[in-house]
Design a protein around this motif. Structure first.
Motif, short mmCIF file in Angstrom:
data_model
loop_
_atom_site.label_atom_id
_atom_site.label_comp_id
_atom_site.label_asym_id
_atom_site.label_seq_id
_atom_site.Cartn_x
_atom_site.Cartn_y
_atom_site.Cartn_z
N MET A 242 60.87 26.32 54.74
CA MET A 242 60.35 27.41 55.90
C MET A 242 59.11 26.86 56.66
SD MET A 242 60.68 30.86 53.57
CE MET A 242 60.42 32.23 54.86
N SER A 243 58.75 25.88 56.45
CA SER A 243 57.52 25.10 57.01
C SER A 243 57.77 25.46 58.63
CB SER A 243 57.40 23.77 56.59
OG SER A 243 58.51 22.70 57.12
N ALA A 244 58.81 25.37 59.20
CA ALA A 244 58.78 25.69 60.62
C ALA A 244 59.07 26.91 61.27
CB ALA A 244 60.17 24.73 61.18
N ILE A 245 59.32 27.80 60.14
CA ILE A 245 59.22 29.30 60.75
C ILE A 245 58.01 29.79 61.26
CG2 ILE A 245 59.88 31.57 60.11
CD1 ILE A 245 61.91 30.60 58.19
N SER B 234 48.05 33.91 48.82
CA SER B 234 48.46 32.66 49.52
C SER B 234 48.66 32.81 50.94
CB SER B 234 49.85 32.27 49.04
OG SER B 234 50.70 33.09 49.08
N LEU B 235 48.48 34.21 51.48
CA LEU B 235 48.19 34.56 52.83
C LEU B 235 47.36 33.57 53.53
CD1 LEU B 235 49.42 38.33 53.27
CD2 LEU B 235 50.60 36.35 54.24
N ILE B 236 46.18 33.36 52.85
CA ILE B 236 45.13 32.63 53.39
C ILE B 236 45.67 31.35 53.94
CG2 ILE B 236 44.12 31.65 51.42
CD1 ILE B 236 42.27 33.25 54.17
N ASN B 237 46.76 30.89 53.60
CA ASN B 237 47.24 29.58 54.07
C ASN B 237 47.96 29.44 55.45
OD1 ASN B 237 46.39 28.12 51.71
ND2 ASN B 237 48.37 28.70 50.63
N ILE C 224 57.97 33.12 62.83
CA ILE C 224 58.21 34.80 62.75
C ILE C 224 59.08 34.96 61.62
CG2 ILE C 224 58.90 36.98 63.96
CD1 ILE C 224 58.79 35.15 66.68
N LEU C 225 58.30 35.79 60.68
CA LEU C 225 59.01 36.47 59.42
C LEU C 225 58.87 38.22 59.76
CD1 LEU C 225 60.40 36.19 56.57
CD2 LEU C 225 57.91 36.27 55.73
N ASN D 71 57.04 37.04 45.84
CA ASN D 71 56.71 36.02 44.60
C ASN D 71 56.32 34.84 44.98
OD1 ASN D 71 56.98 38.17 42.83
ND2 ASN D 71 59.29 38.20 42.99
N THR D 72 57.01 34.36 46.41
CA THR D 72 56.67 33.03 46.71
C THR D 72 55.52 32.74 47.21
OG1 THR D 72 59.18 33.10 47.43
CG2 THR D 72 57.95 31.36 48.34
N THR D 73 54.96 31.62 47.23
CA THR D 73 53.47 31.32 47.47
C THR D 73 53.99 30.80 49.03
OG1 THR D 73 52.65 30.93 45.28
CG2 THR D 73 51.59 29.70 47.19
N PHE D 74 52.76 31.22 49.95
CA PHE D 74 52.77 30.64 51.31
C PHE D 74 52.14 29.36 51.26
CE2 PHE D 74 53.31 35.36 51.96
CZ PHE D 74 54.09 35.41 53.06
N SER D 75 52.79 28.31 51.63
CA SER D 75 52.21 26.98 51.37
C SER D 75 51.49 26.43 52.60
CB SER D 75 53.62 26.04 51.37
OG SER D 75 54.17 26.02 52.80
N ILE D 76 50.61 25.59 52.11
CA ILE D 76 49.62 25.25 53.15
C ILE D 76 50.21 24.61 54.28
CG2 ILE D 76 47.75 23.49 53.41
CD1 ILE D 76 46.86 24.12 50.56
N GLY D 77 49.84 24.79 55.53
CA GLY D 77 50.12 24.09 56.47
C GLY D 77 51.59 24.66 57.19
N ASN D 78 51.93 26.02 56.73
CA ASN D 78 52.88 26.65 57.21
C ASN D 78 52.59 27.14 58.67
OD1 ASN D 78 52.21 29.74 57.61
ND2 ASN D 78 51.43 29.01 55.48
N GLN D 79 53.57 27.40 59.60
CA GLN D 79 53.39 27.70 61.11
C GLN D 79 53.52 29.26 61.45
OE1 GLN D 79 52.71 25.24 63.20
NE2 GLN D 79 52.51 23.80 61.12
N LEU D 80 53.41 30.16 60.45
CA LEU D 80 53.77 31.67 60.82
C LEU D 80 52.79 32.19 61.48
CD1 LEU D 80 54.98 32.63 57.22
CD2 LEU D 80 56.32 32.92 59.22
#
Length: 346
Positions: A1-4, A46-49, A6-7, A20-29
């Motif tokens: 999901m690194s290119a998404i 993890s939203l801080i990412n 809009i969620l 439950n899933t961690t928002f990864s560093i470098g995501n584009q949300l």
């Protein structure tokens, strides 16, 4: 999901912990909307990412957490909506939320005083948006196929904004348990269009500094414990369309002039100490409208009534009889001999 970017999972029947899933560093949300579900638990740290995040809506769920102050570290966050959850406790912040334009924490269990630091850091609210032909919207990069709508309460009504203007600056902290005084530093947020602090336990005076909110359109401070007088300086709020100061402990004269001449009684009801128009209590002699003396006239029906006519006749007859008897008595007791002697002599 690194290119998404809009969620949007809003208005479904999702339950369980928020994610439950961690928002990864470098995501584009850029936009995350999870409102209108039955999500529980805490806001995932993890939203801080999500360093590009501009729009976060977690409203109308069952989240049970303290205020996620760390969200203020997101450099581009402009809209934060946590309405109608089970958040609790005081709000503590430090040098955060510099770009926030809409913050809605209404209908939760937040408590404690309104922290000065919270408003002090709202840098984007300290600028009045220029009126230009080209309108700018928050997180609007994909508007040609996605509408990032937002429901806000302004001017006493719920409105769905299909797109959020960058000039639509709103603070809604209503229906919580905030206490203490309203910080005067709110007067520095000159870009504010809507301020709603209703249904709390706020005390003290309405700050005169609110007079600097020149583009404020809606002010709701109802159902608190505010006291003192309404400052005449607030008349300078010429953009104000809706005012609600009802159910407080305000007293003194209601200001006159500009928009204050348009507000109805329901803007002030529940403040027994207030006087002046529009309430029907005078505020000094200068406020009283001279009233002409109007002679009382009977209705035509009353003039023609036989009952009224006979009452008048009987009253007149009775008065005349009493006066006549009194005169005869006086004459008989004091002057009768002389009067009778004169008549007998003729």
């Amino acid at each position: 999901m690194s290119a998404i970017e809009i969620l949007d999972l809003s208005n479904n029947r999702l339950s369980g912990t928020v994610i439950n899933t961690t928002f990864s560093i470098g995501n584009q949300l850029i936009i995350i909307k999870l409102d209108g579900n039955k999500l529980e638990g805490k806001v995932p740290p993890s939203l801080i990412n999500c360093e590009y995040l501009e729009f976060l809506d977690l409203s109308n769920n069952e989240l049970n957490d303290t205020f996620p102050k760390w969200l203020g570290g997101l450099p581009h966050l402009q809209i934060l909506k946590l309405t109608s959850n089970k958040f609790y406790g005081p709000i503590r912040t430090k040098n955060l939320f510099a770009q926030i334009r809409v913050i809605d924490l209404s209908s939760n269990g937040f408590s404690g005083v309104l922290p000065v630091s919270l408003f002090q850091n709202f840098q984007a609210m300290k600028i009045i948006g220029e009126n230009s032909e080209t309108r700018e919207y928050v997180a609007d990069i994909y508007s040609y196929y996605y509408t990032n709508s937002l429901i806000v309460t302004t001017k006493g009504l719920d409105h769905e904004l299909p797109r959020v203007l960058t000039t639509q600056i709103i603070i809604d902290l209503s229906r919580n348990r905030f206490e203490g005084c309203i910080p005067s530093i709110i007067g520095d947020l000159v870009g504010l269009r809507t301020l709603n602090l209703s249904h709390n336990v706020l005390e003290g005076h309405i700050p005169e500094s609110l007079q600097h909110l020149s583009v404020l359109e809606s002010l709701d401070l109802s159902s608190n414990k505010l006291g003192g007088e309404i400052s005449q300086q607030l008349v300078s709020l010429t953009s104000l369309e809706v005012l609600n100061l009802s159910h407080n402990h305000l007293f003194g004269c209601i200001p006159k002039g500009n928009q204050f001449n348009t507000f109805e009684n329901n803007s002030y009801q529940g403040n027994d100490g207030l006087r002046g128009l529009p309430p029907s209590r005078d505020c000094g002699r200068d406020d009283r409208v001279p009233q002409e003396t109007i002679p009382v006239e009977l209705d035509q029906e009353e003039e023609d009534s036989p009952l009224i006519s006979w009452q008048g006749v009987l009253m007149g007859y009775g008065c005349g009889l009493v006066i006549g008897v009194s005169v005869i008595y006086i004459m008989w007791s004091t002057q009768y001999p002389a009067w009778f002697s004169r008549i007998h002599a003729y």
